[in-house]
Design a protein around this motif. Structure first.
Motif, PDB file in Angstrom:
ATOM      1  N   SER A   1      59.445  25.776  61.019  1.00  7.89           N
ATOM      2  CA  SER A   1      60.786  25.349  60.607  1.00  7.89           C
ATOM      3  C   SER A   1      61.751  25.322  61.784  1.00  7.89           C
ATOM      4  O   SER A   1      62.559  24.399  61.916  1.00  7.89           O
ATOM      5  CB  SER A   1      61.304  26.289  59.516  1.00  7.89           C
ATOM      6  OG  SER A   1      62.644  26.014  59.212  1.00  7.89           O
TER       7      SER A   1
ATOM      8  N   ASN B   1      63.230  13.266  61.303  1.00 11.24           N
ATOM      9  CA  ASN B   1      62.447  13.219  60.069  1.00 11.24           C
ATOM     10  C   ASN B   1      60.993  12.823  60.283  1.00 11.24           C
ATOM     11  O   ASN B   1      60.181  12.907  59.364  1.00 11.24           O
ATOM     12  CB  ASN B   1      63.095  12.249  59.065  1.00 11.24           C
ATOM     13  CG  ASN B   1      64.360  12.821  58.474  1.00 11.24           C
ATOM     14  OD1 ASN B   1      64.508  14.029  58.358  1.00 11.24           O
ATOM     15  ND2 ASN B   1      65.275  11.947  58.103  1.00 11.24           N
ATOM     16  N   ARG B   2      60.661  12.376  61.495  1.00  5.85           N
ATOM     17  CA  ARG B   2      59.276  11.991  61.774  1.00  5.85           C
ATOM     18  C   ARG B   2      58.390  13.185  62.109  1.00  5.85           C
ATOM     19  O   ARG B   2      57.187  13.029  62.308  1.00  5.85           O
ATOM     20  CB  ARG B   2      59.226  10.968  62.902  1.00  5.85           C
ATOM     21  CG  ARG B   2      59.765   9.610  62.473  1.00  5.85           C
ATOM     22  CD  ARG B   2      59.796   8.655  63.641  1.00  5.85           C
ATOM     23  NE  ARG B   2      60.777   9.087  64.623  1.00  5.85           N
ATOM     24  CZ  ARG B   2      60.756   8.761  65.909  1.00  5.85           C
ATOM     25  NH1 ARG B   2      59.800   7.982  66.383  1.00  5.85           N
ATOM     26  NH2 ARG B   2      61.700   9.181  66.730  1.00  5.85           N
ATOM     27  N   VAL B   3      58.951  14.378  62.171  1.00  5.08           N
ATOM     28  CA  VAL B   3      58.139  15.579  62.377  1.00  5.08           C
ATOM     29  C   VAL B   3      57.655  16.049  61.007  1.00  5.08           C
ATOM     30  O   VAL B   3      58.455  16.391  60.139  1.00  5.08           O
ATOM     31  CB  VAL B   3      58.922  16.697  63.094  1.00  5.08           C
ATOM     32  CG1 VAL B   3      58.034  17.919  63.302  1.00  5.08           C
ATOM     33  CG2 VAL B   3      59.466  16.198  64.424  1.00  5.08           C
ATOM     34  N   LYS B   4      56.341  16.029  60.823  1.00  6.06           N
ATOM     35  CA  LYS B   4      55.710  16.368  59.549  1.00  6.06           C
ATOM     36  C   LYS B   4      54.763  17.549  59.744  1.00  6.06           C
ATOM     37  O   LYS B   4      54.575  18.030  60.859  1.00  6.06           O
ATOM     38  CB  LYS B   4      54.943  15.163  58.996  1.00  6.06           C
ATOM     39  CG  LYS B   4      55.745  13.873  58.922  1.00  6.06           C
ATOM     40  CD  LYS B   4      56.856  13.928  57.901  1.00  6.06           C
ATOM     41  CE  LYS B   4      57.559  12.579  57.777  1.00  6.06           C
ATOM     42  NZ  LYS B   4      58.674  12.605  56.841  1.00  6.06           N
ATOM     43  N   ILE B   5      54.123  17.968  58.648  1.00  2.00           N
ATOM     44  CA  ILE B   5      53.221  19.114  58.695  1.00  2.00           C
ATOM     45  C   ILE B   5      51.877  18.783  58.063  1.00  2.00           C
ATOM     46  O   ILE B   5      51.797  18.170  57.004  1.00  2.00           O
ATOM     47  CB  ILE B   5      53.827  20.337  57.954  1.00  2.00           C
ATOM     48  CG1 ILE B   5      55.131  20.795  58.613  1.00  2.00           C
ATOM     49  CG2 ILE B   5      52.817  21.494  57.886  1.00  2.00           C
ATOM     50  CD1 ILE B   5      54.979  21.380  60.001  1.00  2.00           C
TER      51      ILE B   5
ATOM     52  N   ILE C   1      61.029  22.239  63.817  1.00  2.52           N
ATOM     53  CA  ILE C   1      61.509  21.039  63.118  1.00  2.52           C
ATOM     54  C   ILE C   1      63.023  20.923  63.232  1.00  2.52           C
ATOM     55  O   ILE C   1      63.559  19.847  63.529  1.00  2.52           O
ATOM     56  CB  ILE C   1      61.066  21.076  61.641  1.00  2.52           C
ATOM     57  CG1 ILE C   1      59.551  20.872  61.546  1.00  2.52           C
ATOM     58  CG2 ILE C   1      61.805  20.027  60.815  1.00  2.52           C
ATOM     59  CD1 ILE C   1      58.957  21.192  60.190  1.00  2.52           C
TER      60      ILE C   1
ATOM     61  N   ILE D   1      60.392  24.863  55.115  1.00  3.66           N
ATOM     62  CA  ILE D   1      60.136  23.566  55.735  1.00  3.66           C
ATOM     63  C   ILE D   1      60.531  22.401  54.842  1.00  3.66           C
ATOM     64  O   ILE D   1      61.130  21.435  55.298  1.00  3.66           O
ATOM     65  CB  ILE D   1      58.638  23.455  56.114  1.00  3.66           C
ATOM     66  CG1 ILE D   1      58.286  24.516  57.172  1.00  3.66           C
ATOM     67  CG2 ILE D   1      58.298  22.057  56.617  1.00  3.66           C
ATOM     68  CD1 ILE D   1      56.802  24.663  57.448  1.00  3.66           C
TER      69      ILE D   1
ATOM     70  N   ILE E   1      52.661  15.075  63.510  1.00  5.58           N
ATOM     71  CA  ILE E   1      52.297  15.964  62.421  1.00  5.58           C
ATOM     72  C   ILE E   1      51.795  17.289  63.010  1.00  5.58           C
ATOM     73  O   ILE E   1      50.705  17.353  63.585  1.00  5.58           O
ATOM     74  CB  ILE E   1      51.225  15.314  61.527  1.00  5.58           C
ATOM     75  CG1 ILE E   1      51.710  13.931  61.069  1.00  5.58           C
ATOM     76  CG2 ILE E   1      50.909  16.210  60.335  1.00  5.58           C
ATOM     77  CD1 ILE E   1      50.635  13.063  60.448  1.00  5.58           C
TER      78      ILE E   1
ATOM     79  N   ASN F   1      54.831   9.184  63.244  1.00  5.47           N
ATOM     80  CA  ASN F   1      55.120  10.573  62.907  1.00  5.47           C
ATOM     81  C   ASN F   1      54.315  11.500  63.809  1.00  5.47           C
ATOM     82  O   ASN F   1      53.185  11.192  64.182  1.00  5.47           O
ATOM     83  CB  ASN F   1      54.732  10.871  61.454  1.00  5.47           C
ATOM     84  CG  ASN F   1      55.575  10.112  60.450  1.00  5.47           C
ATOM     85  OD1 ASN F   1      56.772   9.956  60.624  1.00  5.47           O
ATOM     86  ND2 ASN F   1      54.944   9.633  59.398  1.00  5.47           N
TER      87      ASN F   1
ATOM     88  N   GLU G   1      58.614  17.823  51.267  1.00 11.43           N
ATOM     89  CA  GLU G   1      58.634  16.408  51.659  1.00 11.43           C
ATOM     90  C   GLU G   1      58.021  16.193  53.045  1.00 11.43           C
ATOM     91  O   GLU G   1      57.641  15.080  53.393  1.00 11.43           O
ATOM     92  CB  GLU G   1      60.053  15.855  51.611  1.00 11.43           C
ATOM     93  CG  GLU G   1      60.999  16.395  52.669  1.00 11.43           C
ATOM     94  CD  GLU G   1      61.598  17.776  52.365  1.00 11.43           C
ATOM     95  OE1 GLU G   1      62.362  18.277  53.206  1.00 11.43           O
ATOM     96  OE2 GLU G   1      61.298  18.332  51.296  1.00 11.43           O
ATOM     97  N   ARG G   2      57.907  17.254  53.834  1.00 10.54           N
ATOM     98  CA  ARG G   2      57.315  17.127  55.176  1.00 10.54           C
ATOM     99  C   ARG G   2      55.801  17.357  55.179  1.00 10.54           C
ATOM    100  O   ARG G   2      55.145  17.133  56.188  1.00 10.54           O
ATOM    101  CB  ARG G   2      57.975  18.104  56.143  1.00 10.54           C
ATOM    102  CG  ARG G   2      59.406  17.712  56.479  1.00 10.54           C
ATOM    103  CD  ARG G   2      59.908  18.487  57.671  1.00 10.54           C
ATOM    104  NE  ARG G   2      61.325  18.247  57.888  1.00 10.54           N
ATOM    105  CZ  ARG G   2      61.811  17.381  58.771  1.00 10.54           C
ATOM    106  NH1 ARG G   2      61.011  16.655  59.511  1.00 10.54           N
ATOM    107  NH2 ARG G   2      63.119  17.243  58.910  1.00 10.54           N
TER     108      ARG G   2
END
Length: 195
Positions: free
Chosen positions: A72, A81-85, A75, A116, A53, A51, A119-120
């Motif tokens: 956002s 989906n591997r872009v997280k915060i 993203i 965003i 992040i 991921n 879930e992220r």
């Protein structure tokens, strides 16, 4: 915008993800800088299973990622989906998100979820602030000694959005030697026993 080489090492180290600052647009228009960020992140993800992040920024020096809306857009542009915060409490406070009260925190979390998606959210950098709301300055302080305040961290630690997330200290330490046990003990004392 420069994205450091260690991001490529995440897969070899078998880490879950790498938290990083996006960078600054410098003297360029933010639109073109954001496009470059999206392209760079997409290229990295092509060569990694980890991921990426994105850390919220304080907004100093035309840095990218100081609003949930801008994060956002990145993203959505990457579309992975591997872009997280990672949410940094001092940075979002310096960017104008008032988390000092329970009502303010609820409002900020609702905006994060709308822009965003909760879930992220995968990590929290837990720092009080030496500078005031909307200062756009990255200045960390020990828990309870800054302008966010101890009660705000009680609300954060007990908010459903943050349950089971890792909290990472980046404070100067009460003895000036960096993150310390005293900050950890203080944070643990603020957790409701129901968790």
């Amino acid at each position: 915008v420069y994205i450091p080489h260690p991001l490529y090492c995440a897969q070899k180290l078998e880490v879950v993800g790498t938290i990083f600052h996006i960078g600054s647009a410098g003297s360029r228009k933010r639109g073109s800088a954001t496009t470059q960020v999206i392209r760079a992140i997409s290229q990295i993800l092509e060569h990694s299973k980890a991921n990426l992040i994105l850390e919220t920024s304080a907004g100093a020096g035309n840095t990218i990622g100081d609003t949930f809306h801008e994060l956002s857009q990145i993203i959505k542009g990457v579309g992975d989906n591997r872009v997280k915060i990672c949410l940094d409490t001092q940075h979002i406070f310096a960017s104008g998100y008032d988390i000092r009260t329970k009502e303010g925190l609820d409002k900020v979390i609702a905006e994060f979820d709308q822009e965003i998606g909760l879930e992220r959210l995968v990590a929290v950098h837990t720092n009080d602030s030496k500078t005031e709301l909307s200062s756009h300055k990255d200045r960390h302080e020990n828990i309870g000694e800054g302008l966010i305040g101890k009660e705000a961290f009680r609300n954060i630690l007990n908010h459903p959005a943050f349950i089971n997330l890792p909290f990472i200290l980046e404070v100067p330490g009460f003895g000036g030697t960096g993150p310390d046990k005293d900050n950890i003990v203080l944070l643990k004392s603020l957790i409701d026993n129901k968790h």
